[in-house]
Write a protein that holds these residues in place. Structure first.
Motif, PDB file in Angstrom:
ATOM      1  N   LEU A 110       0.824  -1.208   0.000  1.00 37.95           N
ATOM      2  CA  LEU A 110       0.000   0.000   0.000  1.00 37.95           C
ATOM      3  C   LEU A 110       0.857   1.256   0.000  1.00 37.95           C
ATOM      4  CD1 LEU A 110      -2.091  -2.136   1.408  1.00 37.95           C
ATOM      5  CD2 LEU A 110      -3.238  -0.060   2.151  1.00 37.95           C
ATOM      6  N   LYS A 111       0.377   2.244  -0.730  1.00 37.43           N
ATOM      7  CA  LYS A 111       0.913   3.599  -0.653  1.00 37.43           C
ATOM      8  C   LYS A 111      -0.247   4.470  -0.185  1.00 37.43           C
ATOM      9  CE  LYS A 111       3.761   5.062  -3.756  1.00 37.43           C
ATOM     10  NZ  LYS A 111       4.329   5.544  -5.051  1.00 37.43           N
ATOM     11  N   ILE A 112      -0.192   4.884   1.078  1.00 35.16           N
ATOM     12  CA  ILE A 112      -1.291   5.626   1.697  1.00 35.16           C
ATOM     13  C   ILE A 112      -0.945   7.109   1.695  1.00 35.16           C
ATOM     14  CG2 ILE A 112      -2.695   5.894   3.774  1.00 35.16           C
ATOM     15  CD1 ILE A 112      -1.758   3.002   4.529  1.00 35.16           C
ATOM     16  N   LYS A 113      -1.785   7.898   1.069  1.00 35.58           N
ATOM     17  CA  LYS A 113      -1.528   9.333   0.964  1.00 35.58           C
ATOM     18  C   LYS A 113      -2.470  10.100   1.882  1.00 35.58           C
ATOM     19  CE  LYS A 113       0.146   9.058  -3.809  1.00 35.58           C
ATOM     20  NZ  LYS A 113      -0.031   9.531  -5.210  1.00 35.58           N
ATOM     21  N   LEU A 114      -1.902  10.669   2.945  1.00 35.38           N
ATOM     22  CA  LEU A 114      -2.631  11.564   3.832  1.00 35.38           C
ATOM     23  C   LEU A 114      -2.390  12.996   3.366  1.00 35.38           C
ATOM     24  CD1 LEU A 114      -1.776   9.952   7.300  1.00 35.38           C
ATOM     25  CD2 LEU A 114      -3.802   9.590   5.899  1.00 35.38           C
ATOM     26  N   PRO A 115      -3.166  13.953   3.854  1.00 35.57           N
ATOM     27  CA  PRO A 115      -2.983  15.339   3.404  1.00 35.57           C
ATOM     28  C   PRO A 115      -1.560  15.871   3.566  1.00 35.57           C
ATOM     29  CG  PRO A 115      -5.054  15.130   4.568  1.00 35.57           C
ATOM     30  CD  PRO A 115      -4.351  13.817   4.731  1.00 35.57           C
ATOM     31  N   GLU A 116      -0.841  15.414   4.614  1.00 36.38           N
ATOM     32  CA  GLU A 116       0.478  15.988   4.881  1.00 36.38           C
ATOM     33  C   GLU A 116       1.603  14.970   4.898  1.00 36.38           C
ATOM     34  OE1 GLU A 116       0.239  18.270   8.437  1.00 36.38           O
ATOM     35  OE2 GLU A 116      -1.163  19.735   7.603  1.00 36.38           O
ATOM     36  N   LYS A 117       1.324  13.712   4.546  1.00 39.18           N
ATOM     37  CA  LYS A 117       2.390  12.711   4.544  1.00 39.18           C
ATOM     38  C   LYS A 117       1.989  11.517   3.690  1.00 39.18           C
ATOM     39  CE  LYS A 117       2.432  11.975   8.976  1.00 39.18           C
ATOM     40  NZ  LYS A 117       2.793  11.397  10.289  1.00 39.18           N
ATOM     41  N   GLU A 118       2.966  10.656   3.430  1.00 38.15           N
ATOM     42  CA  GLU A 118       2.725   9.429   2.678  1.00 38.15           C
ATOM     43  C   GLU A 118       3.288   8.257   3.463  1.00 38.15           C
ATOM     44  OE1 GLU A 118       4.687   7.837  -1.311  1.00 38.15           O
ATOM     45  OE2 GLU A 118       3.154   9.366  -1.737  1.00 38.15           O
ATOM     46  N   ILE A 119       2.534   7.168   3.529  1.00 34.38           N
ATOM     47  CA  ILE A 119       2.937   5.981   4.273  1.00 34.38           C
ATOM     48  C   ILE A 119       3.037   4.811   3.302  1.00 34.38           C
ATOM     49  CG2 ILE A 119       2.328   4.396   6.137  1.00 34.38           C
ATOM     50  CD1 ILE A 119       0.576   6.688   7.289  1.00 34.38           C
ATOM     51  N   ASN A 120       4.185   4.155   3.270  1.00 37.79           N
ATOM     52  CA  ASN A 120       4.369   2.970   2.442  1.00 37.79           C
ATOM     53  C   ASN A 120       4.422   1.750   3.354  1.00 37.79           C
ATOM     54  OD1 ASN A 120       4.895   3.968  -0.456  1.00 37.79           O
ATOM     55  ND2 ASN A 120       6.211   5.285   0.787  1.00 37.79           N
ATOM     56  N   THR A 121       3.560   0.789   3.094  1.00 41.34           N
ATOM     57  CA  THR A 121       3.456  -0.362   3.979  1.00 41.34           C
ATOM     58  C   THR A 121       2.952  -1.564   3.193  1.00 41.34           C
ATOM     59  OG1 THR A 121       2.534  -1.103   6.098  1.00 41.34           O
ATOM     60  CG2 THR A 121       1.085   0.197   4.689  1.00 41.34           C
ATOM     61  N   GLY A 122       2.678  -2.646   3.886  1.00 37.99           N
ATOM     62  CA  GLY A 122       2.119  -3.828   3.248  1.00 37.99           C
ATOM     63  C   GLY A 122       1.296  -4.619   4.236  1.00 37.99           C
ATOM     64  N   TYR A 123       0.135  -5.103   3.812  1.00 31.25           N
ATOM     65  CA  TYR A 123      -0.735  -5.907   4.660  1.00 31.25           C
ATOM     66  C   TYR A 123      -0.872  -7.294   4.043  1.00 31.25           C
ATOM     67  CZ  TYR A 123      -2.272  -1.385   6.608  1.00 31.25           C
ATOM     68  OH  TYR A 123      -2.324  -0.145   7.193  1.00 31.25           O
ATOM     69  N   GLY A 124      -0.747  -8.313   4.866  1.00 29.97           N
ATOM     70  CA  GLY A 124      -0.890  -9.674   4.378  1.00 29.97           C
ATOM     71  C   GLY A 124      -1.853 -10.466   5.233  1.00 29.97           C
ATOM     72  N   VAL A 125      -2.564 -11.398   4.614  1.00 27.21           N
ATOM     73  CA  VAL A 125      -3.595 -12.132   5.341  1.00 27.21           C
ATOM     74  C   VAL A 125      -3.946 -13.401   4.577  1.00 27.21           C
ATOM     75  CG1 VAL A 125      -5.561 -11.015   4.199  1.00 27.21           C
ATOM     76  CG2 VAL A 125      -5.798 -11.787   6.571  1.00 27.21           C
ATOM     77  N   LYS A 126      -4.522 -14.363   5.277  1.00 27.03           N
ATOM     78  CA  LYS A 126      -5.016 -15.572   4.624  1.00 27.03           C
ATOM     79  C   LYS A 126      -6.121 -15.172   3.645  1.00 27.03           C
ATOM     80  CE  LYS A 126      -5.094 -20.166   4.433  1.00 27.03           C
ATOM     81  NZ  LYS A 126      -5.626 -20.946   5.571  1.00 27.03           N
ATOM     82  N   TRP A 127      -6.025 -15.649   2.420  1.00 30.72           N
ATOM     83  CA  TRP A 127      -6.972 -15.280   1.364  1.00 30.72           C
ATOM     84  C   TRP A 127      -8.301 -15.993   1.609  1.00 30.72           C
ATOM     85  CZ3 TRP A 127      -4.762 -14.683  -4.211  1.00 30.72           C
ATOM     86  CH2 TRP A 127      -5.719 -14.094  -5.045  1.00 30.72           C
ATOM     87  N   PRO A 128      -9.415 -15.254   1.751  1.00 28.56           N
ATOM     88  CA  PRO A 128     -10.713 -15.902   1.969  1.00 28.56           C
ATOM     89  C   PRO A 128     -11.078 -16.834   0.817  1.00 28.56           C
ATOM     90  CG  PRO A 128     -10.853 -13.535   2.340  1.00 28.56           C
ATOM     91  CD  PRO A 128      -9.524 -13.790   1.715  1.00 28.56           C
ATOM     92  N   GLU A 129     -11.857 -17.844   1.126  1.00 25.65           N
ATOM     93  CA  GLU A 129     -12.253 -18.803   0.093  1.00 25.65           C
ATOM     94  C   GLU A 129     -13.197 -18.178  -0.929  1.00 25.65           C
ATOM     95  OE1 GLU A 129     -13.785 -22.356   1.762  1.00 25.65           O
ATOM     96  OE2 GLU A 129     -11.947 -22.859   2.861  1.00 25.65           O
ATOM     97  N   ASN A 130     -14.013 -17.217  -0.481  1.00 25.33           N
ATOM     98  CA  ASN A 130     -14.981 -16.583  -1.371  1.00 25.33           C
ATOM     99  C   ASN A 130     -14.570 -15.153  -1.706  1.00 25.33           C
ATOM    100  OD1 ASN A 130     -16.750 -18.877  -1.237  1.00 25.33           O
ATOM    101  ND2 ASN A 130     -17.429 -18.151   0.773  1.00 25.33           N
ATOM    102  N   GLU A 131     -15.106 -14.638  -2.816  1.00 32.00           N
ATOM    103  CA  GLU A 131     -14.876 -13.237  -3.160  1.00 32.00           C
ATOM    104  C   GLU A 131     -15.406 -12.350  -2.040  1.00 32.00           C
ATOM    105  OE1 GLU A 131     -15.850 -11.994  -7.239  1.00 32.00           O
ATOM    106  OE2 GLU A 131     -16.313 -14.103  -7.633  1.00 32.00           O
ATOM    107  N   GLN A 132     -14.717 -11.244  -1.810  1.00 32.06           N
ATOM    108  CA  GLN A 132     -15.118 -10.352  -0.721  1.00 32.06           C
ATOM    109  C   GLN A 132     -14.822  -8.919  -1.137  1.00 32.06           C
ATOM    110  OE1 GLN A 132     -14.473 -11.901   3.370  1.00 32.06           O
ATOM    111  NE2 GLN A 132     -13.328 -10.008   3.676  1.00 32.06           N
ATOM    112  N   GLY A 133     -15.860  -8.249  -1.625  1.00 33.32           N
ATOM    113  CA  GLY A 133     -15.694  -6.886  -2.096  1.00 33.32           C
ATOM    114  C   GLY A 133     -16.687  -5.950  -1.447  1.00 33.32           C
ATOM    115  N   MET A 134     -16.883  -4.806  -2.055  1.00 35.40           N
ATOM    116  CA  MET A 134     -17.726  -3.769  -1.476  1.00 35.40           C
ATOM    117  C   MET A 134     -19.164  -4.237  -1.270  1.00 35.40           C
ATOM    118  SD  MET A 134     -18.031   0.200  -2.715  1.00 35.40           S
ATOM    119  CE  MET A 134     -18.706  -0.227  -4.324  1.00 35.40           C
ATOM    120  N   ASP A 135     -19.701  -5.019  -2.201  1.00 29.98           N
ATOM    121  CA  ASP A 135     -21.089  -5.483  -2.076  1.00 29.98           C
ATOM    122  C   ASP A 135     -21.301  -6.321  -0.824  1.00 29.98           C
ATOM    123  OD1 ASP A 135     -21.758  -4.180  -4.386  1.00 29.98           O
ATOM    124  OD2 ASP A 135     -21.675  -5.963  -5.666  1.00 29.98           O
TER     125      ASP A 135
END
Length: 230
Positions: A173-198
Motif C-alpha cells: 500500500l501507498k497511503i496518501k494523507l494530506p500531509e504525509k505518505e505511508i508505504n506499507t504492506g498488509y498480508g492475510v489468509k486469502w478468503p475462500e470466497n470473493e469479498q468486495g464492497m457489495d
C-alpha cells in the motif's frame, strides 16, 4: 506495516522474506499446526500496489477507530479526536500516532454504551476479521453510533482465487494523507470466497445503516454509512 496475529509479514527492500499467520479471537482462524509456522513464498500472491488516498473528514466529538494499532492511520490524521481500539496490545503500543485513548478491545463485543460516538472508522481492518464475524461487528458499530452518526470504511477487494496453491494475499500500500505518505504492506489468509464492497454493503444495510457514499478503486474501496435519526 500492520503486524497482527492474523498475519505477520516481513518486508525487506521490497521483497517478502517471510510470513507467519497466527490465530486470534476475532481474526482469521487457522489450524493449530499452522500457528507461527513460516509460510512458503510459493503460497503468497502479491497484488499490485494499492494507491489509497485518505482525505481529511469532518467529525463531531470523538472518533472510534476499529483496529487503530499498527500505523494508526486515522490517529495520524485526526490525533486527539481518536479513541483507538485493537485486539493486540503491542499494535497499539507500536502505533506512531498519539490518539486520545488506546484500548485493547474486541470489535465483536464493544464495551461502550449505546449511542456513544458520532463517527467510527475501520481502516483496512475488516480484512483481518473472519468473514463469519463481520455481521456482529456491524451490529456493534450500529449500536455504539448515535443517530445521525457515520461509519467510514476503507478495505481491500478480495477477488476469487484462481490458483488454490496461492492462499496468502499480500497487498503493498501507498497511503496518501494530506500531509504525509505511508508505504506499507498488509498480508492475510486469502478468503475462500470473493469479498468486495457489495459484501459489506449487504451487511451494513442488514444492521440498519444507510449507504451515503460508495467508491470502488483498483483493488480497494471506500464506504460512508450512516445510522439514520429516528
Amino acid at each position: 506495516m500492520k503486524k497482527t496475529n492474523a498475519a505477520r509479514i516481513i518486508l525487506l527492500t521490497g521483497l517478502i522474506t517471510g510470513l507467519a499467520i497466527a490465530a486470534a479471537a476475532g481474526r482469521q482462524e487457522q489450524k493449530p499446526e499452522e500457528k507461527h509456522k513460516p509460510i512458503s513464498p510459493d503460497r503468497i500472491y502479491t497484488f499490485p500496489t494499492l494507491n489509497v488516498v485518505v482525505e481529511d473528514f469532518s467529525a463531531r466529538g470523538l472518533i472510534l477507530d476499529i483496529g487503530g494499532g499498527g500505523e494508526g492511520v486515522i490517529g495520524q490524521l485526526k490525533h486527539q479526536q481518536v479513541v483507538a481500539i485493537d485486539l493486540i496490545k503491542r499494535e497499539l503500543e507500536d502505533a506512531p500516532s498519539k490518539p486520545l485513548l488506546r484500548i485493547v478491545m474486541d470489535a465483536r463485543d464493544l464495551k461502550f454504551l449505546d449511542d456513544d460516538f458520532s463517527t467510527a472508522t475501520v481502516f483496512f481492518t475488516f480484512m483481518y476479521i473472519a468473514a463469519a464475524d463481520h455481521e456482529q461487528v456491524f451490529r456493534e458499530l450500529f449500536r455504539v453510533l448515535a443517530p445521525g452518526g457515520r461509519l467510514l470504511i476503507w478495505d481491500v477487494i478480495f477477488p476469487k482465487r484462481v490458483d488454490e496453491k496461492k492462499d496468502v494475499a499480500m497487498f503493498p500500500l501507498k497511503i496518501k494523507l494530506p500531509e504525509k505518505e505511508i508505504n506499507t504492506g498488509y498480508g492475510v489468509k486469502w478468503p475462500e470466497n470473493e469479498q468486495g464492497m457489495d459484501h459489506y454493503i449487504t451487511l451494513a444495510k442488514k444492521a440498519g445503516f444507510e449507504v451515503i457514499t460508495q467508491k470502488e478503486h483498483e483493488g480497494w474501496f471506500f464506504l460512508e454509512l450512516m445510522k439514520l435519526k429516528d
